[in-house]
Scaffold this active site. Sequence first.
Site, PDB file in Angstrom:
ATOM      1  NE  ARG A 198      -8.110  -5.873 -20.276  1.00  0.00           N
ATOM      2  CZ  ARG A 198      -8.202  -4.845 -21.064  1.00  0.00           C
ATOM      3  NH1 ARG A 198      -7.397  -3.765 -20.899  1.00  0.00           N
ATOM      4  NH2 ARG A 198      -9.422  -4.753 -21.550  1.00  0.00           N
ATOM      5  CD  GLU A 237       1.654  -4.388  10.928  1.00  0.00           C
ATOM      6  OE1 GLU A 237       1.199  -3.193  10.680  1.00  0.00           O
ATOM      7  OE2 GLU A 237       0.785  -5.243  11.055  1.00  0.00           O
ATOM      8  N   PRO A 296       0.743  -1.185  -0.045  1.00  0.00           N
ATOM      9  CG  PRO A 296      -0.253  -1.318   1.900  1.00  0.00           C
ATOM     10  CD  PRO A 296       0.664  -1.973   1.124  1.00  0.00           C
ATOM     11  CG  ASP A 322      -9.119  -1.066 -22.582  1.00  0.00           C
ATOM     12  OD1 ASP A 322     -10.302  -1.814 -23.084  1.00  0.00           O
ATOM     13  OD2 ASP A 322      -7.979  -1.725 -22.403  1.00  0.00           O
TER      14      ASP A 322
HETATM   15  N1  ADE Z   1      -0.917  -5.109   0.148  1.00  0.00           N
HETATM   16  C1  ADE Z   1      -1.529  -4.646   1.019  1.00  0.00           C
HETATM   17  N2  ADE Z   1      -2.357  -3.804   0.541  1.00  0.00           N
HETATM   18  C2  ADE Z   1      -2.004  -3.545  -0.811  1.00  0.00           C
HETATM   19  C3  ADE Z   1      -2.282  -2.711  -1.728  1.00  0.00           C
HETATM   20  N3  ADE Z   1      -3.328  -1.615  -1.732  1.00  0.00           N
HETATM   21  N4  ADE Z   1      -1.845  -2.680  -3.126  1.00  0.00           N
HETATM   22  C4  ADE Z   1      -0.889  -3.482  -3.242  1.00  0.00           C
HETATM   23  N5  ADE Z   1      -0.335  -4.286  -2.281  1.00  0.00           N
HETATM   24  C5  ADE Z   1      -1.130  -4.440  -1.097  1.00  0.00           C
END
Ligand code: ADE
Length: 244
Positions: free
Chosen positions: A152, A114, A87, A167
């Site tokens: 793709r 974590e 994230p 697209d």
């Molecule tokens: N791992 C945990 N959350 C994630 C996300 N939003 N994007 C990519 N990998 C992740």
Amino acid sequence: MKIDVLTLFPDMFSAVMSESMMWKAREYGLLDFHVHDIRDYAGNKQRKVDDSPYGGGGGMILKADVLTPAIEAVRPADKTPVILLSPQGRVLTHQLAAELSRQPHLILVCGHYEGVDERVRELAISDEISIGDYVLTGGELAALVLIDAVVRLIPGVLGAEGAQHRDSHADGLLEGPHYTRPPEFRGLGVPDVLTSGHHAEVDRWRRRQAIKRTWERRPDLLERAPLSEQDRAYLAQLKTDSED
Ligand code: ADE
């Protein structure tokens, strides 16, 4: 294209990668796909891959002395991108997927728990990608999303009639509405222009619908979309009409 994935949950990939377009890409020889179990690189009897964080706090951290050798075992001595799904990465867009689709080889690393020991980033990761501003329990679903979006776009995967260039997001806009038979359904018809046989008119209508839909749903995209003079005039008209 070759894709290697490093994960603690290899089974999560089998269903998605053996159905539909991902299966076809492999069957046609356009995608060489391999999953590697990070646990196979844990050089200890317990196959321990994680440990508690220095300094305390909750959660478990993927160990640098397991994950780094795992990546090194898969990575050839070249500039193959090693992408950590997390994230904290830059957010995946159509443009980024298109760039990645031109790479001959990608290595995807799925974090879990974590997070990963920071030294793995320093030693073995070249890029970090997120699929959106929310947190998943691990990188596997994110890796599958990235793989689908990228594969793709490899020429040949969607067949000769592949319409990737139309697209949503390919030209910075959302796609407009689509219709197919029957011509009338529960009292709802189809815009006349689509059955008129005038290809230029159809193209013009589609372009305008794309601008309209983008303006209604994702006006932020219009700031970056390449728009012609005609597009801008239509957009101005939309804005004026909405004020009435
Ligand atoms: N791992 C945990 N959350 C994630 C996300 N939003 N994007 C990519 N990998 C992740």
